[in-house]
Design an enzyme around this catalytic site. Structure first.
Site, short mmCIF file in Angstrom:
data_model
loop_
_atom_site.label_atom_id
_atom_site.label_comp_id
_atom_site.label_asym_id
_atom_site.label_seq_id
_atom_site.Cartn_x
_atom_site.Cartn_y
_atom_site.Cartn_z
N LYS A 60 15.87 75.64 77.16
CA LYS A 60 15.22 76.19 78.35
C LYS A 60 14.95 77.79 78.38
O LYS A 60 15.48 78.54 79.18
CB LYS A 60 16.21 76.02 79.69
CG LYS A 60 16.30 74.41 79.78
CD LYS A 60 16.94 74.27 81.25
CE LYS A 60 17.48 72.77 81.55
NZ LYS A 60 18.63 72.24 80.57
N ARG A 213 26.17 62.01 81.18
CA ARG A 213 27.52 61.53 81.55
C ARG A 213 27.61 60.08 81.59
O ARG A 213 28.73 59.30 81.09
CB ARG A 213 28.21 62.17 82.89
CG ARG A 213 28.54 63.63 82.55
CD ARG A 213 28.65 64.29 83.79
NE ARG A 213 27.61 64.95 84.24
CZ ARG A 213 26.95 65.62 85.37
NH1 ARG A 213 28.23 66.13 85.98
NH2 ARG A 213 25.87 65.82 85.76
O1 C5P Z 1 25.16 64.04 82.79
P1 C5P Z 1 23.83 64.36 82.96
O2 C5P Z 1 23.09 62.88 82.58
O3 C5P Z 1 23.62 64.65 84.58
O4 C5P Z 1 23.18 65.04 82.15
C1 C5P Z 1 21.66 65.54 82.22
C2 C5P Z 1 21.35 66.24 80.86
O5 C5P Z 1 20.12 66.70 81.09
C3 C5P Z 1 22.08 67.71 81.11
O6 C5P Z 1 22.42 67.89 79.60
C4 C5P Z 1 21.44 68.72 81.77
O7 C5P Z 1 21.55 70.17 81.17
C5 C5P Z 1 19.94 68.34 81.37
N1 C5P Z 1 18.91 68.55 82.36
C6 C5P Z 1 18.91 68.32 83.57
N2 C5P Z 1 17.83 68.69 84.30
C7 C5P Z 1 16.98 69.32 84.11
C8 C5P Z 1 16.76 69.60 82.68
C9 C5P Z 1 17.87 69.20 81.79
O8 C5P Z 1 19.78 67.78 84.04
N3 C5P Z 1 15.80 69.69 85.00
#
Ligand code: C5P
Length: 236
Positions: A60, A213
Site C-alpha cells: 500500500k 483470519r
Molecule cells: O484477517 P482478515 O481476513 O480481515 O485480513 C484481511 C487482509 O486484507 C489483511 O491482510 C489486511 O491488511 C488486508 N486488507 C484489508 N483491507 C483493505 C486492504 C487490505 O483488510 N482495504
C-alpha cells in the site's frame, strides 16, 4: 494470475508463514503484507515464488510520485504478481507507480498487476466523514477513487464487496475488484466493518477475494481454505 482466494499471510516471521503453508499440497495465491515484508524483506517473495505460489505484495505505497515510482521499479524485480498503492496518493502518483513497474520489468516479462486501495474495509462511513473530511458516502468515495485509478491505467482496486458492483459498472468487468473483509459467517467481523461471505462476494461482483483470519486462525486451515474455495467457486 490465479483466481483462487488470496490467503493473507499475516505472520511476523517467515518461519511462521512456512509452518502455516506446510500442510497445503497445491500452489496457492498468497498475500504478503507489511507485517511480514518489513521483517523478512525481498527474500520472502523470492522464496514463495520458488515454492510455486502467486504473490500479492500488499505494501500500500503512498508517497510523492517520484518516490513511489522508484520504489515500484525495485519491486518489479522481485517477481510479485500483484502490488498496490493508496489511491489517495493521487493520479500522478498512481501513474508514476505503474511506469516504475514497467521500467523495472525485464524485457519479455509481464509487469506485475497494480491495484489501488480505495477506502480500507476497516473504515466506516462515519469515520471517513469525520476523520478524512470526505463529505460523501463510502460508496461515492470508493467509486471516485476507482475511476481515478482507471484514468491512471491501473488494473483495478482493493474495495469492499459492497462496492464491487458499482465499480464494475463504472470501470468495466476487466478492472479488478479485490475484496478483503471475507468471513465464513457475516457476524464474525473482527476489526473489519464491511464484511461478506465468499459466495456473496462472487454474487456481488468481486473478481478476487482476500482471506486472512478465517483461514490462518482456523483450527484446520487447509479445511477452512477448501470450504472457502468451494463457496467462492460455487457461483463462478
Ligand atoms: O484477517 P482478515 O481476513 O480481515 O485480513 C484481511 C487482509 O486484507 C489483511 O491482510 C489486511 O491488511 C488486508 N486488507 C484489508 N483491507 C483493505 C486492504 C487490505 O483488510 N482495504
Amino acid at each position: 494470475m490465479k483466481n483462487s482466494p488470496i490467503i493473507a499471510l499475516d505472520f511476523s516471521t517467515a518461519s511462521d508463514a512456512y509452518h502455516f503453508l506446510s500442510p497445503f499440497e497445491q500452489s496457492l495465491f498468497v498475500k504478503v503484507g507489511m507485517e511480514l515484508y518489513l521483517q523478512e524483506g525481498p527474500a520472502i517473495v523470492y522464496k514463495l515464488k520458488e515454492m510455486g505460489h502467486d504473490v500479492f505484495l500488499d505494501l500500500k505505497l503512498h508517497d510523492i510520485p517520484n518516490t513511489v515510482g522508484q520504489a515500484m521499479k525495485g519491486l518489479a524485480r522481485l517477481g510479485a504478481d500483484l502490488v498496490n498503492v493508496h489511491a489517495a496518493g493521487g493520479a500522478a502518483m498512481m501513474i508514476a507507480a505503474r511506469e516504475g513497474l514497467e521500467a523495472g520489468t525485464a524485457a519479455g516479462n509481464t509487469r506485475p498487476s497494480i491495484i489501488a486501495v480505495t477506502q480500507l474495509t476497516s473504515t466506516s462511513e462515519q469515520q471517513m466523514q469525520k476523520e478524512q473530511l470526505i463529505q460523501t458516502t463510502i460508496e461515492g468515495s470508493v467509486v471516485h477513487y476507482a475511476e481515478l485509478a482507471k484514468t491512471a491505467a491501473l488494473d483495478g482496486v482493493v474495495c469492499s464487496v459492497l462496492e464491487a458492483k458499482r465499480i464494475t459498472d463504472a470501470c468495466g468487468p476487466e478492472f479488478l475488484r479485490v475484496t478483503p473483509g471475507i468471513r465464513l459467517a457475516e457476524g464474525d467481523a473482527h476489526d473489519q466493518v464491511r464484511v461478506a461471505t465468499p459466495n456473496n462476494a462472487r454474487i456481488l461482483g468481486s473478481s478476487h477475494i482476500v482471506v486472512g483470519r478465517a483461514i490462518t486462525k482456523a483450527e484446520n486451515p487447509v479445511k477452512a481454505y477448501e470450504t472457502i474455495l468451494k463457496m467462492w467457486e460455487e457461483n463462478a
